[in-house]
Design a protein around this motif. Structure first.
Motif, PDB file in Angstrom:
ATOM      1  N   SER A 439      96.435 -10.484  37.665  1.00 46.15           N
ATOM      2  CA  SER A 439      96.382 -10.899  36.258  1.00 46.15           C
ATOM      3  C   SER A 439      95.522 -12.145  36.089  1.00 46.15           C
ATOM      4  N   ALA A 440      95.590 -13.052  37.070  1.00 47.59           N
ATOM      5  CA  ALA A 440      94.763 -14.259  37.014  1.00 47.59           C
ATOM      6  C   ALA A 440      93.281 -13.900  37.126  1.00 47.59           C
ATOM      7  N   CYS A 441      92.952 -12.939  38.001  1.00 41.54           N
ATOM      8  CA  CYS A 441      91.561 -12.496  38.142  1.00 41.54           C
ATOM      9  C   CYS A 441      91.054 -11.873  36.844  1.00 41.54           C
ATOM     10  N   THR A 442      91.895 -11.049  36.217  1.00 46.87           N
ATOM     11  CA  THR A 442      91.508 -10.426  34.951  1.00 46.87           C
ATOM     12  C   THR A 442      91.336 -11.479  33.864  1.00 46.87           C
ATOM     13  N   SER A 443      92.234 -12.456  33.850  1.00 42.55           N
ATOM     14  CA  SER A 443      92.121 -13.558  32.886  1.00 42.55           C
ATOM     15  C   SER A 443      90.817 -14.316  33.093  1.00 42.55           C
ATOM     16  N   PHE A 444      90.469 -14.545  34.346  1.00 40.94           N
ATOM     17  CA  PHE A 444      89.250 -15.284  34.661  1.00 40.94           C
ATOM     18  C   PHE A 444      88.015 -14.541  34.167  1.00 40.94           C
ATOM     19  N   GLY A 445      87.994 -13.224  34.366  1.00 38.59           N
ATOM     20  CA  GLY A 445      86.861 -12.432  33.901  1.00 38.59           C
ATOM     21  C   GLY A 445      86.715 -12.455  32.388  1.00 38.59           C
ATOM     22  N   VAL A 446      87.826 -12.233  31.679  1.00 38.32           N
ATOM     23  CA  VAL A 446      87.791 -12.270  30.213  1.00 38.32           C
ATOM     24  C   VAL A 446      87.423 -13.671  29.726  1.00 38.32           C
ATOM     25  N   TYR A 447      87.925 -14.669  30.428  1.00 44.78           N
ATOM     26  CA  TYR A 447      87.664 -16.072  30.082  1.00 44.78           C
ATOM     27  C   TYR A 447      86.172 -16.393  30.116  1.00 44.78           C
ATOM     28  N   LEU A 448      85.466 -15.931  31.140  1.00 45.68           N
ATOM     29  CA  LEU A 448      84.033 -16.190  31.245  1.00 45.68           C
ATOM     30  C   LEU A 448      83.248 -15.468  30.148  1.00 45.68           C
ATOM     31  N   ILE A 449      83.609 -14.211  29.897  1.00 41.70           N
ATOM     32  CA  ILE A 449      82.937 -13.454  28.843  1.00 41.70           C
ATOM     33  C   ILE A 449      83.191 -14.091  27.481  1.00 41.70           C
ATOM     34  N   TYR A 450      84.425 -14.492  27.247  1.00 40.29           N
ATOM     35  CA  TYR A 450      84.811 -15.129  25.989  1.00 40.29           C
ATOM     36  C   TYR A 450      84.023 -16.416  25.763  1.00 40.29           C
ATOM     37  N   THR A 451      83.840 -17.182  26.824  1.00 38.01           N
ATOM     38  CA  THR A 451      83.107 -18.447  26.698  1.00 38.01           C
ATOM     39  C   THR A 451      81.656 -18.216  26.313  1.00 38.01           C
ATOM     40  N   THR A 452      81.011 -17.194  26.903  1.00 35.26           N
ATOM     41  CA  THR A 452      79.616 -16.907  26.548  1.00 35.26           C
ATOM     42  C   THR A 452      79.482 -16.499  25.087  1.00 35.26           C
ATOM     43  N   GLU A 453      80.532 -15.939  24.508  1.00 34.89           N
ATOM     44  CA  GLU A 453      80.484 -15.479  23.121  1.00 34.89           C
ATOM     45  C   GLU A 453      80.840 -16.576  22.125  1.00 34.89           C
ATOM     46  N   LEU A 454      81.512 -17.614  22.585  1.00 28.24           N
ATOM     47  CA  LEU A 454      81.963 -18.681  21.690  1.00 28.24           C
ATOM     48  C   LEU A 454      80.863 -19.663  21.321  1.00 28.24           C
ATOM     49  N   PHE A 455      79.836 -19.769  22.168  1.00 26.64           N
ATOM     50  CA  PHE A 455      78.818 -20.808  21.978  1.00 26.64           C
ATOM     51  C   PHE A 455      77.430 -20.188  21.821  1.00 26.64           C
ATOM     52  N   PRO A 456      76.576 -20.805  20.983  1.00 18.86           N
ATOM     53  CA  PRO A 456      75.221 -20.269  20.754  1.00 18.86           C
ATOM     54  C   PRO A 456      74.302 -20.459  21.954  1.00 18.86           C
ATOM     55  N   THR A 457      73.163 -19.774  21.925  1.00 14.93           N
ATOM     56  CA  THR A 457      72.230 -19.768  23.051  1.00 14.93           C
ATOM     57  C   THR A 457      71.778 -21.160  23.466  1.00 14.93           C
ATOM     58  N   CYS A 458      71.534 -22.038  22.499  1.00 18.05           N
ATOM     59  CA  CYS A 458      70.968 -23.350  22.803  1.00 18.05           C
ATOM     60  C   CYS A 458      71.899 -24.222  23.635  1.00 18.05           C
ATOM     61  N   VAL A 459      73.207 -23.897  23.668  1.00 23.67           N
ATOM     62  CA  VAL A 459      74.160 -24.690  24.464  1.00 23.67           C
ATOM     63  C   VAL A 459      75.031 -23.809  25.350  1.00 23.67           C
ATOM     64  N   ARG A 460      74.746 -22.516  25.397  1.00 18.54           N
ATOM     65  CA  ARG A 460      75.638 -21.578  26.085  1.00 18.54           C
ATOM     66  C   ARG A 460      75.748 -21.878  27.575  1.00 18.54           C
ATOM     67  N   ASN A 461      74.635 -22.145  28.215  1.00 21.06           N
ATOM     68  CA  ASN A 461      74.661 -22.423  29.650  1.00 21.06           C
ATOM     69  C   ASN A 461      75.488 -23.678  29.945  1.00 21.06           C
ATOM     70  N   SER A 462      75.348 -24.689  29.111  1.00 19.10           N
ATOM     71  CA  SER A 462      76.096 -25.931  29.289  1.00 19.10           C
ATOM     72  C   SER A 462      77.588 -25.706  29.081  1.00 19.10           C
ATOM     73  N   ALA A 463      77.933 -24.970  28.024  1.00 22.48           N
ATOM     74  CA  ALA A 463      79.348 -24.713  27.732  1.00 22.48           C
ATOM     75  C   ALA A 463      80.002 -23.912  28.847  1.00 22.48           C
ATOM     76  N   LEU A 464      79.296 -22.883  29.339  1.00 21.02           N
ATOM     77  CA  LEU A 464      79.868 -22.068  30.409  1.00 21.02           C
ATOM     78  C   LEU A 464      79.980 -22.869  31.701  1.00 21.02           C
ATOM     79  N   SER A 465      79.020 -23.758  31.945  1.00 21.17           N
ATOM     80  CA  SER A 465      79.097 -24.614  33.129  1.00 21.17           C
ATOM     81  C   SER A 465      80.319 -25.530  33.057  1.00 21.17           C
ATOM     82  N   MET A 466      80.576 -26.095  31.895  1.00 24.84           N
ATOM     83  CA  MET A 466      81.734 -26.961  31.731  1.00 24.84           C
ATOM     84  C   MET A 466      83.034 -26.167  31.866  1.00 24.84           C
ATOM     85  N   ALA A 467      83.017 -24.932  31.379  1.00 22.69           N
ATOM     86  CA  ALA A 467      84.203 -24.082  31.504  1.00 22.69           C
ATOM     87  C   ALA A 467      84.497 -23.772  32.973  1.00 22.69           C
TER      88      ALA A 467
END
Length: 537
Positions: A439-467
Motif C-alpha cells: 500500500s505504501a508503494c502504491t501511495s508513493f506512485g500515486v503521490y509522484l503522479i499527483y505532484t506532477t499534475e499539481l504544479f505548472p511546467t515552469c516549476v514542476r521539476n522543482s516541486a517534484l524534487s522538493m516532494a
C-alpha cells in the motif's frame, strides 16, 4: 535535405492540417495538448528510454544491502594455545565460540577461532576488517549516500526549471555524475574515500527520478500521462530485482564488482540519452525557445511546419515565462511567492514525510519480525510489481486524493497490526507487513503522479524534487525507528503506521487533478484556482 528524424521516432500525424488552429488554441497548454495529445510510437519509445533511468536509480539506492553487508561467520574448531593454533573440538573454549551469536561476541574471541563463511572480499566490512567497529562507522557509507540525496535535492531541485539545462540535460548530467562516482567507488582504498564517493553518488542520484518522470510525462498528452508515469515505477522494480541477481552472481567475488556491473551500463545509458532523447516541448515553450520547441514537436509528431508555426504563434506572449536570466532558485521563489503554490507544496511535502518513513523503513525493519529476513526482502521487492500494475491499469480511474487517503490508511492500519504479539499473530506479522508495504508503494506512485499534475511546467521539476526530498527526509528517520523497534515493536511499526496514516489526510486539502490538463505557467494555474474558487463559492 535528408530527414533528420531520430532513430527512436516513428511519426504519426496528431494535428489535423485542416483544423483552424487559432480557434482552438487560446493557451500554451491547449496548444501542446492539441499537437501531442494523441499517442504514437515515437512518444512511447522516448518515454521508455527516459524512464529506464529508474533502473540505475534503484540499483544505486539499494546496492549497500550487498556491498556493506555484515557477513556470516563460523567457528573453526580450533583453540588458541600460546601463540599457535591446536585442533581440539572437544575443548570448553569451543563451546564458548559456538554460543557466540553476534559480532560483539566475535570481537571477544581470539583471531583464528572463527572465520568468514565466504571470501573476505565479499563485503567491505570483511575486507577492511571492520567487524568490531561501531555501527556509526560501518553505516557511514549508506548514511553519506542519503545525505548526498538530501543535499542534491536542495541544490539541484530547481535547475531543471530555472537554468538553461532543461529536463534532458539534467537527466544526462545527474546520471553521469552518479555513474562516474559509482565507478570510482569500486577502487576505494578505505572507508573514508568510499563514503565520500557514496555521497557524490547520492548527490547525483537525487534528481534522476524527478527529471525522468517530468520529462516522460511532458512528452505525452493528458490521456496517457498517468500510464507513462508508471513505466518509471516498473523500471525501478526491475532495477531492484536485477540488483539481487547481480549480487547473487557475485556472492563469491569482490563487492567492488557490483559497482562496476552497475556503473558501466549507466555510462552507456547516458550516451543514449544524449543522442536520442528529445527535450520537453513544454519546457522549451515556457522558456521562449519556439524554434527548438517546433523542432522537437516535429520529431515526435508529423504536423506540417506551417500548421505548427500557426499553433505556436497563436500563444499569447504573456503566457510565456521566459526566465533565461534568473538565479538557480528562481522556480522555488515562484512557488513560495504564490499563496496557493506554497500551500500545495507544504501539504505535498507533509504527505511525503509519512510515505517516506514507511517506504524506506519497512524493508529495513524486517529483522525485527519473526520471519526469515531473506524471504522477507524478496517478498518486499516483488510486492512493488503488483503495486505498479495496479497503478498502471487504474491510474486513469483513481481520484488522486481518495486513492492516497485509502492506500495510506490501509498501510497505516496493517503496519500497526504488525506490532501485535502472540503465537498466531507472530505468524501473521509478515502478511500485515507485506500489505502495508504494498500500500505504501502504491501511495508513493500515486503521490509522484499527483505532484506532477499539481504544479505548472515552469516549476514542476522543482516541486517534484522538493516532494521527493521530503520522502527521502522521512526515510532518513527509518533506521532510528527500526533500531528502537528491536526493544519495542510499537516504536517501529507502530510509528510507521501512525506516520503514513496521518500523511494521507493532508491530501484532502489539495485540489483534485484527475482528467485535468497540465498547466504550463503560473498565471494559467492561478486562473484555474480562481475559477474553482468562484464555482465553489
Amino acid at each position: 535535405m535528408a530527414d533528420q528524424t531520430p532513430l527512436l521516432c516513428q511519426p504519426n500525424n496528431t494535428c489535423d492540417p485542416e483544423t483552424p488552429t487559432k480557434q482552438y488554441l487560446p493557451s500554451l497548454g491547449s496548444a501542446i495538448e492539441h499537437c501531442i495529445g494523441e499517442f504514437n510510437w515515437c512518444q512511447f519509445l522516448q518515454a521508455v528510454l527516459v524512464s529506464f533511468a529508474w533502473v540505475f536509480d534503484a540499483q544505486q539506492t539499494f546496492i549497500s544491502i550487498f556491498t556493506d553487508a555484515l557477513p556470516s561467520w563460523h567457528c573453526t574448531n580450533e583453540q588458541i594455545v600460546g601463540s599457535r593454533l591446536q585442533l581440539d573440538p572437544t575443548i570448553g573454549f569451543q563451546n564458548i565460540c559456538n554460543s557466540a551469536t553476534s559480532f560483539s561476541d566475535v570481537c571477544n574471541l581470539p583471531k583464528g577461532s572463527w572465520a568468514w563463511d565466504g571470501p573476505t572480499q565479499a563485503s567491505m566490512i570483511s575486507e577492511w576488517a571492520m567487524e568490531c567497529e561501531s555501527s556509526l562507522i560501518t553505516g557511514l557509507p549508506a548514511s553519506m549516500f542519503f545525505l548526498g540525496c538530501l543535499v542534491g535535492g536542495i541544490f539541484l531541485a530547481t535547475l531543471g526549471d530555472s537554468s538553461s539545462l532543461g529536463r534532458k540535460n539534467m537527466l544526462f548530467f545527474t546520471c553521469l555524475l552518479m555513474a562516474l562516482s559509482s565507478f570510482l567507488t569500486a577502487f576505494s582504498p578505505n572507508i573514508w574515500i568510499y563514503s565520500v564517493l557514496r555521497f557524490l553518488s547520492g548527490f547525483g542520484r537525487a534528481t534522476i527520478g524527478t527529471s525522468s518522470l517530468v520529462l516522460a510525462t511532458e512528452l505525452v498528452g493528458k490521456r496517457w500521462r498517468g500510464k507513462i508515469s508508471v513505466i518509471g515505477f516498473f523500471c525501478f522494480t526491475i532495477g531492484f530485482l536485477s540488483l539481487s541477481a547481480i549480487g547473487y552472481a557475485n556472492k563469491f567475488s569482490s563487492w567492488r564488482n557490483l559497482y562496476l556491473w552497475t556503473s558501466i551500463p549507466t555510462i552507456f545509458y547516458c550516451m543514449l540519452v544524449k543522442i536520442f532523447v528529445q527535450e520537453s516541448p513544454r519546457w522549451l515553450l515556457v522558456r521562449g525557445q519556439k524554434e527548438e520547441a517546433i523542432a522537437t514537436l516535429k520529431y515526435i509528431t508529423s504536423i506540417t511546419q506551417s500548421n505548427l508555426n500557426l499553433a505556436i504563434n497563436n500563444i499569447s506572449p504573456h503566457q510565456e515565462e521566459n526566465n533565461l536570466n534568473v538565479d538557480m532558485f528562481y522556480a522555488l521563489k515562484m512557488l513560495l511567492e504564490k499563496k496557493w503554490a506554497s500551500r500545495r507544496l507544504i501539504l505535498i511535502m507533509a504527505m511525503g514525510l509519512g510515505i517516506g518513513v514507511v517506504y524506506y523503513g519497512m524493508p529495513l525493519g524486517l529483522g525485527n519480525l519473526s520471519f526469515n529476513i531473506y524471504l522477507g526482502v524478496t517478498f518486499n521487492a516483488i510486492s512493488e510489481l503488483p503495486s505498479s500494475l495496479i497503478t498502471f491499469f487504474f491510474i486513469d480511474k483513481f481520484r488522486r486524493r481518495i486513492a492516497l487517503l485509502v492506500f495510506c490508511l490501509i498501510s497505516g492500519i496493517c503496519s500497526v497490526m504488525s506490532t501485535i504479539e502472540g503465537k498466531i499473530w507472530s505468524q501473521m506479522q509478515i502478511g500485515f507487513e507485506l500489505i502495508s508495504f504494498f500500500s505504501a508503494c502504491t501511495s508513493f506512485g500515486v503521490y509522484l503522479i499527483y505532484t506532477t499534475e499539481l504544479f505548472p511546467t515552469c516549476v514542476r521539476n522543482s516541486a517534484l524534487s522538493m516532494a521527493r526530498l521530503a520522502v527521502v527526509f522521512g526515510g532518513a528517520f527509518s533506521p532510528l525507528l527500526v533500531s528502537a523497534g528491536r526493544a519495542n515493536m510499537v516504536l517501529c511499526y507502530g510509528v510507521f503506521g501512525l506516520a503514513i496514516g496521518v500523511s494521507g489526510v493532508f491530501g484532502v486539502f489539495l485540489p483534485e487533478t484527475k482528467d485535468r490538463e497540465l498547466s504550463d505557467t503560473m498565471d494559467e494555474e492561478e486562473n484555474k484556482v480562481k475559477i474553482s474558487s468562484e464555482i465553489l463559492a
